[in-house]
Design a protein around this motif. Structure first.
Motif, PDB file in Angstrom:
ATOM      1  N   GLU A  86      20.791  12.110  -1.383  1.00 28.14           N
ATOM      2  CA  GLU A  86      22.334  13.076  -1.960  1.00 28.14           C
ATOM      3  C   GLU A  86      22.663  13.030  -0.254  1.00 28.14           C
ATOM      4  O   GLU A  86      23.660  13.469  -0.271  1.00 28.14           O
ATOM      5  CB  GLU A  86      21.810  13.927  -1.565  1.00 28.14           C
ATOM      6  CG  GLU A  86      21.363  15.057  -3.345  1.00 28.14           C
ATOM      7  CD  GLU A  86      20.573  16.027  -3.631  1.00 28.14           C
ATOM      8  OE1 GLU A  86      20.856  16.826  -2.638  1.00 28.14           O
ATOM      9  OE2 GLU A  86      20.286  16.563  -4.905  1.00 28.14           O
ATOM     10  N   ARG A  87      21.995  13.031   1.204  1.00 29.16           N
ATOM     11  CA  ARG A  87      22.100  12.644   2.214  1.00 29.16           C
ATOM     12  C   ARG A  87      23.075  11.825   2.634  1.00 29.16           C
ATOM     13  O   ARG A  87      24.708  11.537   3.135  1.00 29.16           O
ATOM     14  CB  ARG A  87      20.919  13.321   3.410  1.00 29.16           C
ATOM     15  CG  ARG A  87      19.946  14.454   3.710  1.00 29.16           C
ATOM     16  CD  ARG A  87      19.489  13.717   4.676  1.00 29.16           C
ATOM     17  NE  ARG A  87      19.041  16.078   4.137  1.00 29.16           N
ATOM     18  CZ  ARG A  87      17.458  15.133   4.671  1.00 29.16           C
ATOM     19  NH1 ARG A  87      16.826  13.748   4.735  1.00 29.16           N
ATOM     20  NH2 ARG A  87      16.519  16.524   4.216  1.00 29.16           N
ATOM     21  N   GLN A  88      22.216  10.645   1.912  1.00 30.86           N
ATOM     22  CA  GLN A  88      22.871   9.150   1.677  1.00 30.86           C
ATOM     23  C   GLN A  88      24.064   9.522   1.063  1.00 30.86           C
ATOM     24  O   GLN A  88      25.269   8.595   1.637  1.00 30.86           O
ATOM     25  CB  GLN A  88      22.079   8.278   0.992  1.00 30.86           C
ATOM     26  CG  GLN A  88      20.836   7.952   1.908  1.00 30.86           C
ATOM     27  CD  GLN A  88      20.277   6.611   1.899  1.00 30.86           C
ATOM     28  OE1 GLN A  88      20.735   6.435   0.604  1.00 30.86           O
ATOM     29  NE2 GLN A  88      18.838   6.339   2.108  1.00 30.86           N
ATOM     30  N   GLN A  89      24.068  10.299   0.006  1.00 28.35           N
ATOM     31  CA  GLN A  89      25.810  10.146  -0.425  1.00 28.35           C
ATOM     32  C   GLN A  89      26.750  10.905   0.038  1.00 28.35           C
ATOM     33  O   GLN A  89      27.860  10.410  -0.212  1.00 28.35           O
ATOM     34  CB  GLN A  89      25.567  10.712  -2.135  1.00 28.35           C
ATOM     35  CG  GLN A  89      24.697   9.461  -2.764  1.00 28.35           C
ATOM     36  CD  GLN A  89      24.292  10.431  -4.311  1.00 28.35           C
ATOM     37  OE1 GLN A  89      24.271  11.760  -4.240  1.00 28.35           O
ATOM     38  NE2 GLN A  89      23.721   9.376  -5.256  1.00 28.35           N
ATOM     39  N   GLN A  96      33.961   8.061   3.201  1.00 31.14           N
ATOM     40  CA  GLN A  96      35.433   7.045   2.626  1.00 31.14           C
ATOM     41  C   GLN A  96      36.399   7.969   2.067  1.00 31.14           C
ATOM     42  O   GLN A  96      37.631   7.809   3.042  1.00 31.14           O
ATOM     43  CB  GLN A  96      35.186   7.039   1.248  1.00 31.14           C
ATOM     44  CG  GLN A  96      33.582   5.806   1.408  1.00 31.14           C
ATOM     45  CD  GLN A  96      33.659   5.698  -0.308  1.00 31.14           C
ATOM     46  OE1 GLN A  96      33.675   6.281  -1.042  1.00 31.14           O
ATOM     47  NE2 GLN A  96      32.424   4.269  -0.145  1.00 31.14           N
ATOM     48  N   GLY A  97      36.473   9.278   2.423  1.00 36.42           N
ATOM     49  CA  GLY A  97      36.955  10.489   1.730  1.00 36.42           C
ATOM     50  C   GLY A  97      37.855  11.206   3.207  1.00 36.42           C
ATOM     51  O   GLY A  97      38.619  11.960   3.220  1.00 36.42           O
TER      52      GLY A  97
END
Length: 134
Positions: A86-89, A96-97
């Motif tokens: 989850e941290r990596q995501q 990216q955003g």
């Protein structure tokens, strides 16, 4: 005839010695001796059965503790792996955003705002527009 008498005498002495040694070792009454032997065998059997049962219960208890420990450890490892994913995501989504120069919001602040009840949010967010209210 003398041979018969001698063999009878030797045999009777042997029987008497056997009886004396048996009575010395086991007591006077032979029926009591048999009863004691059977009772002793029964008691020893009960003691051995109780020890076997206690060993089985103890073994089961230790196995249960070990399996619970292993399962808990595996669950903790899986939770840590899930949190790491989850941290990596979240880091990838931020990269990216998020435009350059925009302020970053921490995940803790985001989760805190999401967990607040509707009454604690600003009034503009709590009131929804209705047809008679503009």
């Amino acid at each position: 005839m003398a041979m018969d008498f001698d063999s009878q005498l030797i045999e009777s002495v042997e029987v008497r010695r056997h009886r004396l040694s048996a009575s010395f070792l086991f007591g006077r009454n032979p029926t009591e001796r048999r009863w004691k032997e059977r009772t002793n065998s029964f008691v020893y059997g009960l003691i051995i059965a109780a020890l076997i049962c206690a060993f089985c219960v103890a073994l089961s208890f230790v196995i249960n503790i070990l399996t619970n420990y292993i399962n808990d450890r595996n669950e903790r490892e899986q939770e840590q792996e899930q949190q790491e994913l989850e941290r990596q995501q979240m880091e990838q989504e931020r990269e990216q955003g998020q435009p350059q120069g925009a302020p970053e919001t921490s995940p803790a602040a985001t989760s805190l705002l999401a967990s607040l009840p509707a009454a604690a949010q600003p009034p503009s967010a709590a009131l929804q527009p209705t047809p008679w209210r503009s």
